[in-house]
Design an enzyme around this catalytic site. Sequence first.
Site, PDB file in Angstrom:
ATOM      1  CG  ASP A  17     -24.912 -37.641  -1.165  1.00  0.00           C
ATOM      2  OD1 ASP A  17     -25.581 -37.965  -0.278  1.00  0.00           O
ATOM      3  OD2 ASP A  17     -25.174 -37.836  -2.318  1.00  0.00           O
ATOM      4  CG  ASP A  19     -29.366 -42.634  -1.202  1.00  0.00           C
ATOM      5  OD1 ASP A  19     -28.558 -43.920  -1.376  1.00  0.00           O
ATOM      6  OD2 ASP A  19     -30.045 -42.557  -0.512  1.00  0.00           O
TER       7      ASP A  19
HETATM    8 MG   LIG Z   1     -27.304 -37.431  -2.988  1.00  0.00          MG
END
Ligand SMILES: [Mg+2]
Length: 172
Positions: A17, A19
């Site tokens: 992932d 952010d």
């Molecule tokens: Mg995230």
Amino acid sequence: MIGPAGALAAYDIVFLDRDGTINVREEGGYVAAAESVVLLPGAGEAIARLNAAGIPVVVVTNQRGLATGRVTWEQFAAVSAALDVALAAHGAHLDHTAVCPHDHDSCNCRKPLDGLFRQVLAAEPWAQPERCALVGDMPTDTAPARGLGMRAFQLGVDVPDLAGAVEILLGA
Ligand SMILES: [Mg+2]
Ligand SMILES: [Zn+2]
């Protein structure tokens, strides 16, 4: 095509992932400006370790702001470039970024759906999901990965941070 992984690599692909996993997640969840890209502690070094181990590193990121207009494609490209520069300072790079630019309930790729993972696996048929792993900061990251048979780590739950996940993945 991004692969294949190095012949002796422990994983075919490690999915990350973005952010909240690689870089600091903005208030409200939108990282829209290059100057908002701040690496989380140890993230650059952790990705450099995956690179050195010959494992392709692929980002899978929901960017609903692209659908709502909160983030333009120009801003997304600027953020991606800033992330590349920040990682390069640690000798790290991303092999590919797969993005869901869609709004809620309008596609099959917005996590926790597994379309982003499936897109990458379809493009890289040498990669076996059971030889892949995912690191993310939300249950919506780990759910699709686990559903496909991947090993998955949620930050703050399974491991403290990306460096901790990579430590386990590389068996060091
Ligand atoms: Mg995230
Ligand atoms: Zn989508």
